[in-house]
Write a protein that holds these residues in place. Structure first.
Motif, PDB file in Angstrom:
ATOM      1  N   CYS A 191     -54.432 -14.745  45.063  1.00 48.51           N
ATOM      2  CA  CYS A 191     -54.663 -15.561  43.767  1.00 48.51           C
ATOM      3  C   CYS A 191     -55.173 -14.475  42.607  1.00 48.51           C
ATOM      4  CB  CYS A 191     -55.559 -16.790  43.945  1.00 48.51           C
ATOM      5  SG  CYS A 191     -56.229 -17.380  42.281  1.00 48.51           S
ATOM      6  N   HIS A 234     -56.789 -14.887  40.244  1.00 53.05           N
ATOM      7  CA  HIS A 234     -58.008 -15.029  39.454  1.00 53.05           C
ATOM      8  C   HIS A 234     -59.135 -14.111  40.328  1.00 53.05           C
ATOM      9  CE1 HIS A 234     -61.908 -17.633  39.200  1.00 53.05           C
ATOM     10  NE2 HIS A 234     -61.934 -16.654  38.389  1.00 53.05           N
ATOM     11  N   ARG A 235     -59.275 -14.475  41.739  1.00 54.89           N
ATOM     12  CA  ARG A 235     -60.324 -13.629  42.400  1.00 54.89           C
ATOM     13  C   ARG A 235     -59.999 -13.355  43.750  1.00 54.89           C
ATOM     14  NH1 ARG A 235     -65.628 -16.150  42.414  1.00 54.89           N
ATOM     15  NH2 ARG A 235     -65.783 -14.542  44.129  1.00 54.89           N
ATOM     16  N   GLY A 236     -58.521 -13.620  44.092  1.00 59.72           N
ATOM     17  CA  GLY A 236     -58.047 -13.001  45.325  1.00 59.72           C
ATOM     18  C   GLY A 236     -57.915 -13.855  46.473  1.00 59.72           C
ATOM     19  N   ALA A 237     -58.356 -15.163  46.144  1.00 61.02           N
ATOM     20  CA  ALA A 237     -58.076 -16.125  47.501  1.00 61.02           C
ATOM     21  C   ALA A 237     -56.991 -16.505  47.909  1.00 61.02           C
ATOM     22  CB  ALA A 237     -58.695 -17.554  47.105  1.00 61.02           C
ATOM     23  N   CYS A 283     -54.267 -23.124  43.616  1.00 65.48           N
ATOM     24  CA  CYS A 283     -55.453 -22.210  44.684  1.00 65.48           C
ATOM     25  C   CYS A 283     -56.515 -23.105  44.917  1.00 65.48           C
ATOM     26  CB  CYS A 283     -55.888 -20.843  43.803  1.00 65.48           C
ATOM     27  SG  CYS A 283     -57.171 -19.933  44.605  1.00 65.48           S
ATOM     28  N   TYR A 313     -59.591 -22.553  45.474  1.00 64.74           N
ATOM     29  CA  TYR A 313     -60.767 -21.935  45.027  1.00 64.74           C
ATOM     30  C   TYR A 313     -61.084 -22.574  43.802  1.00 64.74           C
ATOM     31  CZ  TYR A 313     -64.466 -18.388  45.927  1.00 64.74           C
ATOM     32  OH  TYR A 313     -65.693 -17.790  46.335  1.00 64.74           O
ATOM     33  N   HIS A 314     -60.607 -22.362  42.785  1.00 63.00           N
ATOM     34  CA  HIS A 314     -60.800 -23.003  41.207  1.00 63.00           C
ATOM     35  C   HIS A 314     -59.561 -23.364  40.683  1.00 63.00           C
ATOM     36  CE1 HIS A 314     -63.030 -19.191  41.960  1.00 63.00           C
ATOM     37  NE2 HIS A 314     -64.094 -19.815  41.952  1.00 63.00           N
ATOM     38  N   GLY A 315     -58.857 -23.666  41.364  1.00 66.28           N
ATOM     39  CA  GLY A 315     -57.498 -24.482  41.026  1.00 66.28           C
ATOM     40  C   GLY A 315     -56.503 -23.897  40.195  1.00 66.28           C
ATOM     41  N   VAL A 316     -56.487 -22.596  40.238  1.00 65.19           N
ATOM     42  CA  VAL A 316     -55.403 -22.028  39.237  1.00 65.19           C
ATOM     43  C   VAL A 316     -54.050 -22.192  39.914  1.00 65.19           C
ATOM     44  CG1 VAL A 316     -54.380 -19.604  38.730  1.00 65.19           C
ATOM     45  CG2 VAL A 316     -56.647 -20.099  38.192  1.00 65.19           C
TER      46      VAL A 316
HETATM   47  S1  FES Z   1     -59.750 -17.443  43.360  1.00 66.79           S
HETATM   48 FE1  FES Z   1     -57.803 -18.670  42.960  1.00 66.79          FE
HETATM   49  S2  FES Z   1     -58.358 -19.908  41.479  1.00 66.79           S
HETATM   50 FE2  FES Z   1     -60.150 -18.596  41.665  1.00 66.79          FE
END
Ligand code: FES
Ligand SMILES: [Fe+2]
Length: 361
Positions: A70, A72-75, A89, A91-94
Protein backbone atom coordinates in the motif's frame (compact mmCIF):
# COMPACT_ATOMS: atom_id res chain seq x y z
CA UNK A 1 32.44 18.21 -32.44
CA UNK A 2 30.42 15.05 -31.98
CA UNK A 3 30.00 13.98 -28.41
CA UNK A 4 31.90 10.77 -27.66
CA UNK A 5 30.08 7.46 -27.76
CA UNK A 6 29.18 6.13 -24.33
CA UNK A 7 31.91 3.81 -23.08
CA UNK A 8 30.64 0.32 -22.32
CA UNK A 9 31.95 -0.60 -18.93
CA UNK A 10 31.07 -4.23 -18.39
CA UNK A 11 33.15 -4.12 -15.20
CA UNK A 12 30.29 -2.23 -13.57
CA UNK A 13 28.37 -5.48 -13.57
CA UNK A 14 29.89 -8.03 -11.24
CA UNK A 15 29.40 -11.78 -11.27
CA UNK A 16 27.57 -11.32 -8.00
CA UNK A 17 25.12 -8.87 -9.60
CA UNK A 18 24.49 -11.36 -12.39
CA UNK A 19 23.91 -14.16 -9.91
CA UNK A 20 21.51 -12.01 -7.88
CA UNK A 21 19.60 -11.12 -11.02
CA UNK A 22 19.38 -14.71 -12.15
CA UNK A 23 18.27 -15.89 -8.74
CA UNK A 24 15.16 -13.71 -9.01
CA UNK A 25 14.68 -14.28 -12.74
CA UNK A 26 15.55 -12.37 -15.89
CA UNK A 27 13.64 -9.21 -16.65
CA UNK A 28 12.01 -8.08 -19.87
CA UNK A 29 10.20 -11.40 -20.18
CA UNK A 30 6.80 -12.90 -19.53
CA UNK A 31 6.75 -15.35 -16.63
CA UNK A 32 4.18 -17.85 -15.42
CA UNK A 33 3.02 -17.09 -11.87
CA UNK A 34 0.45 -19.68 -10.82
CA UNK A 35 -2.47 -21.76 -12.09
CA UNK A 36 -5.62 -19.78 -12.93
CA UNK A 37 -7.56 -21.54 -10.20
CA UNK A 38 -5.41 -19.93 -7.51
CA UNK A 39 -7.05 -16.58 -8.15
CA UNK A 40 -10.66 -16.63 -6.99
CA UNK A 41 -12.64 -14.18 -4.85
CA UNK A 42 -10.01 -13.10 -2.36
CA UNK A 43 -6.82 -11.18 -3.11
CA UNK A 44 -3.97 -13.68 -3.34
CA UNK A 45 -0.49 -12.85 -1.99
CA UNK A 46 2.38 -14.48 -3.89
CA UNK A 47 6.15 -14.21 -3.78
CA UNK A 48 7.58 -14.60 -7.25
CA UNK A 49 10.60 -13.28 -9.15
CA UNK A 50 11.90 -11.28 -6.19
CA UNK A 51 8.59 -9.46 -5.97
CA UNK A 52 5.86 -9.42 -3.38
CA UNK A 53 2.69 -9.57 -5.43
CA UNK A 54 -1.05 -9.48 -4.97
CA UNK A 55 -3.34 -11.08 -7.55
CA UNK A 56 -7.06 -10.37 -7.70
CA UNK A 57 -9.85 -11.19 -10.08
CA UNK A 58 -12.59 -8.74 -11.02
CA UNK A 59 -16.22 -9.89 -11.36
CA UNK A 60 -15.84 -10.10 -15.17
CA UNK A 61 -12.94 -12.54 -14.78
CA UNK A 62 -10.08 -10.15 -15.49
CA UNK A 63 -7.01 -10.75 -13.33
CA UNK A 64 -4.86 -7.93 -11.98
CA UNK A 65 -1.35 -8.35 -10.63
CA UNK A 66 0.20 -5.60 -8.51
CA UNK A 67 2.88 -5.08 -5.97
CA UNK A 68 1.50 -6.13 -2.61
CA UNK A 69 2.30 -2.82 -1.03
CA UNK A 70 0.00 0.00 0.00
CA UNK A 71 1.44 3.39 -0.98
CA UNK A 72 0.26 4.94 2.30
CA UNK A 73 2.38 3.04 4.82
CA UNK A 74 3.27 -0.21 3.15
CA UNK A 75 0.63 -2.61 4.43
CA UNK A 76 0.08 -5.68 2.23
CA UNK A 77 -2.84 -4.91 -0.05
CA UNK A 78 -3.61 -8.63 -0.08
CA UNK A 79 -4.92 -8.28 3.48
CA UNK A 80 -7.45 -5.79 2.25
CA UNK A 81 -10.91 -5.99 0.80
CA UNK A 82 -11.80 -6.68 -2.77
CA UNK A 83 -14.31 -4.06 -3.97
CA UNK A 84 -14.84 -5.36 -7.51
CA UNK A 85 -12.73 -2.94 -9.54
CA UNK A 86 -10.33 -1.97 -6.74
CA UNK A 87 -8.63 -3.12 -3.58
CA UNK A 88 -9.15 -1.34 -0.27
CA UNK A 89 -6.24 -1.51 2.14
CA UNK A 90 -7.25 -2.99 5.47
CA UNK A 91 -5.11 -0.57 7.48
CA UNK A 92 -6.66 2.86 6.70
CA UNK A 93 -8.93 2.08 3.79
CA UNK A 94 -6.93 3.58 0.89
CA UNK A 95 -8.43 2.31 -2.38
CA UNK A 96 -6.23 1.30 -5.32
CA UNK A 97 -7.56 0.65 -8.82
CA UNK A 98 -6.54 -1.91 -11.40
CA UNK A 99 -3.95 0.39 -12.97
CA UNK A 100 -2.34 1.20 -9.63
CA UNK A 101 -3.97 4.63 -9.25
CA UNK A 102 -5.13 5.63 -5.78
CA UNK A 103 -8.86 6.15 -6.27
CA UNK A 104 -9.81 7.22 -2.79
CA UNK A 105 -8.34 8.08 0.59
CA UNK A 106 -11.46 7.72 2.75
CA UNK A 107 -9.90 9.20 5.86
CA UNK A 108 -8.71 12.37 4.10
CA UNK A 109 -10.67 13.00 0.89
CA UNK A 110 -8.88 15.20 -1.61
CA UNK A 111 -5.40 14.58 -0.18
CA UNK A 112 -2.55 14.56 -2.66
CA UNK A 113 -2.26 10.79 -2.72
CA UNK A 114 -5.57 10.58 -4.55
CA UNK A 115 -5.09 10.30 -8.30
CA UNK A 116 -1.48 9.21 -8.04
CA UNK A 117 -0.37 6.11 -9.87
CA UNK A 118 1.37 4.76 -6.81
CA UNK A 119 1.21 0.97 -7.00
CA UNK A 120 3.33 -0.95 -9.48
CA UNK A 121 1.04 -2.92 -11.75
CA UNK A 122 2.15 -5.67 -14.12
CA UNK A 123 0.85 -6.47 -17.59
CA UNK A 124 -1.03 -9.72 -17.14
CA UNK A 125 -2.36 -12.50 -19.40
CA UNK A 126 -4.23 -15.68 -18.70
CA UNK A 127 -4.10 -18.71 -20.99
CA UNK A 128 -3.41 -22.44 -20.87
CA UNK A 129 -4.79 -22.52 -17.34
CA UNK A 130 -2.20 -20.15 -15.88
CA UNK A 131 -1.56 -16.49 -15.03
CA UNK A 132 1.40 -14.79 -16.69
CA UNK A 133 2.93 -11.37 -16.08
CA UNK A 134 5.45 -9.28 -17.88
CA UNK A 135 8.27 -8.04 -15.64
CA UNK A 136 10.31 -5.34 -17.29
CA UNK A 137 13.26 -3.40 -15.95
CA UNK A 138 13.36 0.38 -15.76
CA UNK A 139 14.45 0.60 -19.40
CA UNK A 140 11.75 -1.76 -20.69
CA UNK A 141 8.47 -1.02 -18.92
CA UNK A 142 6.33 -1.91 -21.94
CA UNK A 143 5.70 -5.62 -22.44
CA UNK A 144 7.59 -7.45 -25.15
CA UNK A 145 5.63 -9.61 -27.58
CA UNK A 146 5.14 -13.22 -26.57
CA UNK A 147 3.38 -15.57 -28.94
CA UNK A 148 2.82 -18.74 -26.94
CA UNK A 149 3.66 -21.98 -28.75
CA UNK A 150 0.67 -23.75 -30.34
CA UNK A 151 0.86 -26.49 -27.72
CA UNK A 152 -0.39 -23.91 -25.19
CA UNK A 153 -3.07 -22.11 -27.17
CA UNK A 154 -4.07 -23.97 -30.34
CA UNK A 155 -7.30 -26.00 -30.56
CA UNK A 156 -5.27 -28.66 -32.32
CA UNK A 157 -3.71 -29.61 -29.01
CA UNK A 158 -5.15 -30.98 -25.82
CA UNK A 159 -3.17 -29.91 -22.77
CA UNK A 160 -3.11 -30.59 -19.08
CA UNK A 161 -1.30 -28.23 -16.76
CA UNK A 162 0.68 -29.94 -14.05
CA UNK A 163 1.85 -27.45 -11.43
CA UNK A 164 4.35 -28.08 -8.64
CA UNK A 165 6.33 -26.08 -6.08
CA UNK A 166 9.65 -27.61 -5.13
CA UNK A 167 12.38 -26.81 -2.64
CA UNK A 168 15.02 -26.14 -5.22
CA UNK A 169 16.28 -23.15 -7.24
CA UNK A 170 14.26 -22.76 -10.43
CA UNK A 171 17.34 -23.13 -12.61
CA UNK A 172 17.88 -26.68 -11.41
CA UNK A 173 14.65 -27.61 -13.15
CA UNK A 174 15.73 -25.88 -16.33
CA UNK A 175 18.91 -27.96 -16.19
CA UNK A 176 16.84 -31.09 -15.64
CA UNK A 177 14.64 -30.41 -18.62
CA UNK A 178 17.64 -29.77 -20.85
CA UNK A 179 19.08 -33.16 -19.88
CA UNK A 180 17.40 -35.89 -21.98
CA UNK A 181 19.71 -38.62 -20.65
CA UNK A 182 18.19 -38.52 -17.19
CA UNK A 183 15.08 -40.06 -18.77
CA UNK A 184 17.07 -43.12 -19.73
CA UNK A 185 18.38 -43.66 -16.19
CA UNK A 186 16.27 -41.92 -13.56
CA UNK A 187 13.01 -42.79 -15.30
CA UNK A 188 14.03 -46.14 -16.74
CA UNK A 189 11.18 -47.88 -14.92
CA UNK A 190 8.66 -45.47 -16.36
CA UNK A 191 5.90 -46.69 -18.67
CA UNK A 192 7.19 -44.69 -21.63
CA UNK A 193 10.92 -44.22 -21.07
CA UNK A 194 12.17 -47.78 -20.77
CA UNK A 195 13.18 -48.16 -24.40
CA UNK A 196 16.14 -47.26 -26.54
CA UNK A 197 19.87 -47.00 -26.15
CA UNK A 198 21.46 -46.10 -22.83
CA UNK A 199 24.33 -44.39 -24.59
CA UNK A 200 24.11 -41.44 -26.92
CA UNK A 201 25.93 -38.76 -28.81
CA UNK A 202 24.41 -35.28 -28.91
CA UNK A 203 24.49 -32.27 -31.16
CA UNK A 204 23.11 -28.76 -31.03
CA UNK A 205 20.99 -27.16 -33.72
CA UNK A 206 20.23 -23.44 -33.55
CA UNK A 207 16.70 -22.16 -34.07
CA UNK A 208 15.27 -18.65 -34.46
CA UNK A 209 14.45 -18.47 -30.77
CA UNK A 210 17.01 -20.76 -29.11
CA UNK A 211 18.39 -24.19 -29.91
CA UNK A 212 17.64 -27.89 -29.94
CA UNK A 213 19.83 -30.25 -27.97
CA UNK A 214 19.33 -33.63 -29.57
CA UNK A 215 20.69 -37.13 -29.78
CA UNK A 216 22.39 -37.72 -33.10
CA UNK A 217 22.27 -41.48 -32.50
CA UNK A 218 18.57 -41.97 -31.73
CA UNK A 219 15.34 -40.20 -32.68
CA UNK A 220 11.66 -40.75 -31.86
CA UNK A 221 12.40 -43.63 -29.53
CA UNK A 222 12.62 -42.06 -26.08
CA UNK A 223 13.20 -38.62 -24.55
CA UNK A 224 15.67 -37.83 -27.34
CA UNK A 225 15.76 -34.02 -27.49
CA UNK A 226 15.03 -30.81 -25.63
CA UNK A 227 14.49 -27.39 -27.14
CA UNK A 228 15.39 -24.16 -25.37
CA UNK A 229 13.08 -21.31 -26.39
CA UNK A 230 13.46 -17.63 -25.54
CA UNK A 231 10.89 -15.54 -27.37
CA UNK A 232 9.31 -13.09 -24.96
CA UNK A 233 9.16 -15.89 -22.38
CA UNK A 234 11.63 -18.66 -21.65
CA UNK A 235 10.53 -22.26 -21.80
CA UNK A 236 11.71 -25.75 -22.64
CA UNK A 237 9.93 -27.99 -25.11
CA UNK A 238 10.37 -31.72 -25.41
CA UNK A 239 8.60 -34.75 -26.82
CA UNK A 240 8.36 -38.31 -25.66
CA UNK A 241 7.09 -40.78 -28.28
CA UNK A 242 4.07 -42.81 -27.31
CA UNK A 243 3.29 -46.42 -28.19
CA UNK A 244 0.02 -47.23 -30.01
CA UNK A 245 -1.39 -48.49 -26.73
CA UNK A 246 -1.46 -44.90 -25.51
CA UNK A 247 -4.38 -44.15 -27.80
CA UNK A 248 -4.84 -41.67 -30.64
CA UNK A 249 -2.76 -38.59 -31.29
CA UNK A 250 0.80 -37.52 -31.78
CA UNK A 251 3.72 -37.90 -29.43
CA UNK A 252 3.44 -36.79 -25.83
CA UNK A 253 4.81 -33.29 -25.49
CA UNK A 254 5.83 -31.19 -22.54
CA UNK A 255 6.23 -27.44 -22.41
CA UNK A 256 7.81 -26.40 -19.15
CA UNK A 257 8.42 -23.10 -17.41
CA UNK A 258 10.02 -22.51 -14.04
CA UNK A 259 9.64 -19.40 -11.91
CA UNK A 260 11.60 -18.44 -8.80
CA UNK A 261 9.70 -18.09 -5.53
CA UNK A 262 12.82 -17.64 -3.43
CA UNK A 263 16.46 -18.74 -3.59
CA UNK A 264 15.54 -22.33 -2.66
CA UNK A 265 11.95 -22.49 -3.76
CA UNK A 266 10.44 -22.49 -7.21
CA UNK A 267 7.20 -22.95 -9.10
CA UNK A 268 7.05 -25.32 -12.09
CA UNK A 269 4.59 -25.53 -14.90
CA UNK A 270 4.46 -28.61 -17.08
CA UNK A 271 1.90 -28.47 -19.84
CA UNK A 272 1.50 -32.04 -20.98
CA UNK A 273 0.17 -31.84 -24.49
CA UNK A 274 -0.80 -33.96 -27.40
CA UNK A 275 -1.87 -33.06 -30.92
CA UNK A 276 -5.32 -34.55 -31.18
CA UNK A 277 -8.74 -33.34 -32.36
CA UNK A 278 -12.37 -34.44 -32.70
CA UNK A 279 -13.60 -37.59 -31.00
CA UNK A 280 -10.04 -38.71 -30.53
CA UNK A 281 -9.52 -35.75 -28.26
CA UNK A 282 -12.25 -36.93 -25.90
CA UNK A 283 -10.84 -40.45 -25.99
CA UNK A 284 -7.40 -39.12 -25.14
CA UNK A 285 -8.66 -36.97 -22.29
CA UNK A 286 -10.46 -39.94 -20.79
CA UNK A 287 -7.45 -42.19 -21.20
CA UNK A 288 -5.14 -39.62 -19.72
CA UNK A 289 -7.25 -38.92 -16.67
CA UNK A 290 -8.02 -42.54 -15.93
CA UNK A 291 -4.79 -44.34 -16.81
CA UNK A 292 -1.84 -42.07 -17.41
CA UNK A 293 -1.99 -39.05 -15.16
CA UNK A 294 -1.12 -40.96 -11.98
CA UNK A 295 1.86 -42.53 -13.76
CA UNK A 296 3.08 -39.13 -14.85
CA UNK A 297 2.90 -37.81 -11.32
CA UNK A 298 4.94 -40.80 -10.28
CA UNK A 299 7.62 -39.93 -12.85
CA UNK A 300 7.59 -36.32 -11.71
CA UNK A 301 8.03 -37.44 -8.13
CA UNK A 302 11.28 -39.11 -9.21
CA UNK A 303 12.42 -35.73 -10.51
CA UNK A 304 11.35 -33.93 -7.34
CA UNK A 305 13.23 -36.28 -5.02
CA UNK A 306 16.32 -36.01 -7.18
CA UNK A 307 16.48 -32.24 -7.65
CA UNK A 308 15.53 -31.48 -4.06
CA UNK A 309 18.36 -33.80 -3.04
CA UNK A 310 20.99 -31.86 -4.98
CA UNK A 311 23.27 -29.80 -2.77
CA UNK A 312 22.88 -26.04 -3.18
CA UNK A 313 26.54 -25.74 -4.14
CA UNK A 314 26.54 -28.78 -6.46
CA UNK A 315 27.11 -26.45 -9.39
CA UNK A 316 30.50 -25.46 -7.97
CA UNK A 317 31.81 -29.01 -8.04
CA UNK A 318 30.37 -30.56 -11.18
CA UNK A 319 32.33 -32.81 -13.53
CA UNK A 320 30.30 -32.28 -16.66
CA UNK A 321 30.61 -34.27 -19.87
CA UNK A 322 29.23 -33.95 -23.36
CA UNK A 323 25.68 -34.94 -22.36
CA UNK A 324 25.56 -31.71 -20.38
CA UNK A 325 26.28 -29.42 -23.30
CA UNK A 326 22.62 -28.39 -23.54
CA UNK A 327 22.27 -27.24 -19.97
CA UNK A 328 25.68 -25.54 -20.04
CA UNK A 329 24.57 -23.57 -23.05
CA UNK A 330 21.33 -22.48 -21.35
CA UNK A 331 23.26 -21.37 -18.28
CA UNK A 332 25.54 -19.31 -20.49
CA UNK A 333 22.53 -17.94 -22.39
CA UNK A 334 20.89 -16.74 -19.19
CA UNK A 335 24.08 -15.26 -17.82
CA UNK A 336 24.64 -13.31 -21.01
CA UNK A 337 21.08 -11.99 -20.95
CA UNK A 338 21.50 -10.93 -17.31
CA UNK A 339 24.80 -9.27 -18.13
CA UNK A 340 23.23 -7.35 -21.02
CA UNK A 341 20.30 -6.18 -18.93
CA UNK A 342 22.43 -5.09 -15.99
CA UNK A 343 25.01 -3.40 -18.18
CA UNK A 344 22.32 -1.34 -19.90
CA UNK A 345 20.91 -0.34 -16.52
CA UNK A 346 24.35 0.53 -15.17
CA UNK A 347 25.04 2.70 -18.19
CA UNK A 348 21.77 4.49 -17.57
CA UNK A 349 22.68 4.99 -13.92
CA UNK A 350 19.92 2.66 -12.80
CA UNK A 351 21.90 -0.32 -11.56
CA UNK A 352 21.04 -0.13 -7.88
CA UNK A 353 17.56 1.26 -8.04
CA UNK A 354 15.91 -0.45 -10.95
CA UNK A 355 14.01 -2.91 -8.85
CA UNK A 356 12.96 -3.37 -5.30
CA UNK A 357 13.98 -6.93 -4.72
CA UNK A 358 12.42 -8.90 -1.97
CA UNK A 359 14.22 -12.16 -1.40
CA UNK A 360 12.32 -14.52 0.81
CA UNK A 361 12.42 -18.16 1.88
S1 FES B 1 -1.15 1.46 4.98
FE1 FES B 1 -2.72 1.16 3.58
S2 FES B 1 -4.18 2.62 4.06
FE2 FES B 1 -2.60 2.98 5.45
FE1 LIG C 1 12.43 -36.19 -15.46
Amino acid sequence: MNSPLPIRNAAQVSDEDIETQLSIGLRNRWHALCPSGFVADKPLPLYRLGLKLVLWREPDGRVNVQEDYCPHRGAPLSLGKHLGDRLACIYHGVQVGRDGTVISVPGSPGCKLEGQKAVRTFPCREFAGAIFIYVGDALHPEPVAFNPPPQLVSDEYERFLCYTEWHTPYRVLVDNNMDPMHGTFLHKQSHSMAVGDTQAKFSIRNTDIGFVFEKSTQRDVNFDWSEWCDSGAMYVRLDIPYPKSAGPGGSFGIISMSTPIGPRMSAHFFWRNRKVTGWQRDAWKFLYRTRLEARHWHVLEQDRVLVEGLEMDAGDHEALYDHDTGLVRVRRWMREEARKQLTALAEAGLQKSFEKQILTK
